[in-house]
Design an enzyme around this catalytic site. Sequence first.
Site, PDB file in Angstrom:
ATOM      1  N   LYS A  19      -1.788   0.353  -4.070  1.00 30.28           N
ATOM      2  CA  LYS A  19      -0.730   1.346  -4.304  1.00 30.28           C
ATOM      3  C   LYS A  19       0.525   0.662  -4.832  1.00 30.28           C
ATOM      4  CE  LYS A  19       2.135   0.137  -0.781  1.00 30.28           C
ATOM      5  NZ  LYS A  19       3.440  -0.443  -0.926  1.00 30.28           N
ATOM      6  N   ASP A 150       0.452   2.494   5.526  1.00 28.57           N
ATOM      7  CA  ASP A 150      -0.048   2.750   4.169  1.00 28.57           C
ATOM      8  C   ASP A 150      -1.516   3.170   4.147  1.00 28.57           C
ATOM      9  OD1 ASP A 150       2.404   2.003   3.068  1.00 28.57           O
ATOM     10  OD2 ASP A 150       1.795  -0.089   2.790  1.00 28.57           O
TER      11      ASP A 150
END
Length: 311
Positions: A19, A150
């Site tokens: 990401k 995350d």
Amino acid sequence: MSAALFPDPVSVTVRAPAKINVYLGVGKVRPDGFHPLETVYQAVSLYDDVTVTDAEEWSVTTVVDGIHVDGAAIPDDDTNIALRAGRALVAHHGLECAASIEVRKSIPVAGGMAGGSADAAATLVALDRLWSLDTADDVLLSIAADLGSDVPFALVGGTATGTGRGEIVTPVEDNGSWWWVVVFNEEGLSTPSVYGAYDLLEGGDHDYRIRPQMLEALRAPEGAEDLVVFLYNDLEDAAFYLRPDLQRVAEAALECGAATTLLSGSGPTMLAAATSAEDARAIAGRLAEQGYDRTAVVHGPVAGAHVVAYQ
Ligand code: ATP
């Protein structure tokens, strides 16, 4: 690909993306030590593949697949987040089974691209399919959130906002295709040290919320330029304070034609925004001529953790 077509797989491989944070707003540190965040995540085309196989005992091994991956930095014991994910899923279902986990790694370690989180998310999905557990999405997301801030986003992928510690993930409409040059860094930068410097320098006493105009730019892109003005990371000054060399990476990327630059998460990876694949490759080429040759050209958004093979 449906698990029903492969009723009794011996092993399952799931791919999960790295990401970037195209926006990262950080508030004042909370009493529990966490900082409240408002972030916009984007999943990009750099992946780890996790293969799980039924076994007598838990184990995890790493196969280094990316030229910028430091295999020695990845634990092969109970502290590996992929193994923790497997144990957490089994504990949730009250099972006693175990698996061997092989992580084929292309996402750099400790690069602010959430590689460990990707491995954890991939392991959850892979084991769920291997053992046909049919875990509800909200349960998987909750197990993921307990593993790390995350991890839920690595399950969801695409482009999404993250609030709380980043673990409350809400997909947003993203109709663009964005190109980035990721500039890796050999020297690590510890996340707590960046937040510590942030507390000293800035403290989070400001409006750190995502601008609605940014979400609008993602929804109706006229071109990368529309989004570029909203790309922002509250931690950038703190990271540059600790590591002035990162500011020089940003300056070099701008000289090489980047539309703008951005610290990735808490660094030390830097991002250079490009307007097309060709533009991104040209920027990466020019950066290499200046000695910045640890780069990858990626695009986003891409899918979250998904099955790529049943065997
Ligand atoms: P984040 O952006 O979420 O902070 P990151 O990309 O900076 O993540 P990771 O690559 O996830 O960092 O790794 C952080 C640390 O976690 C590493 O230094 C490593 O020792 C440990 N670790 C545990 N499991 C893994 C794993 N499967 N892959 C990589 N690192 C792992």
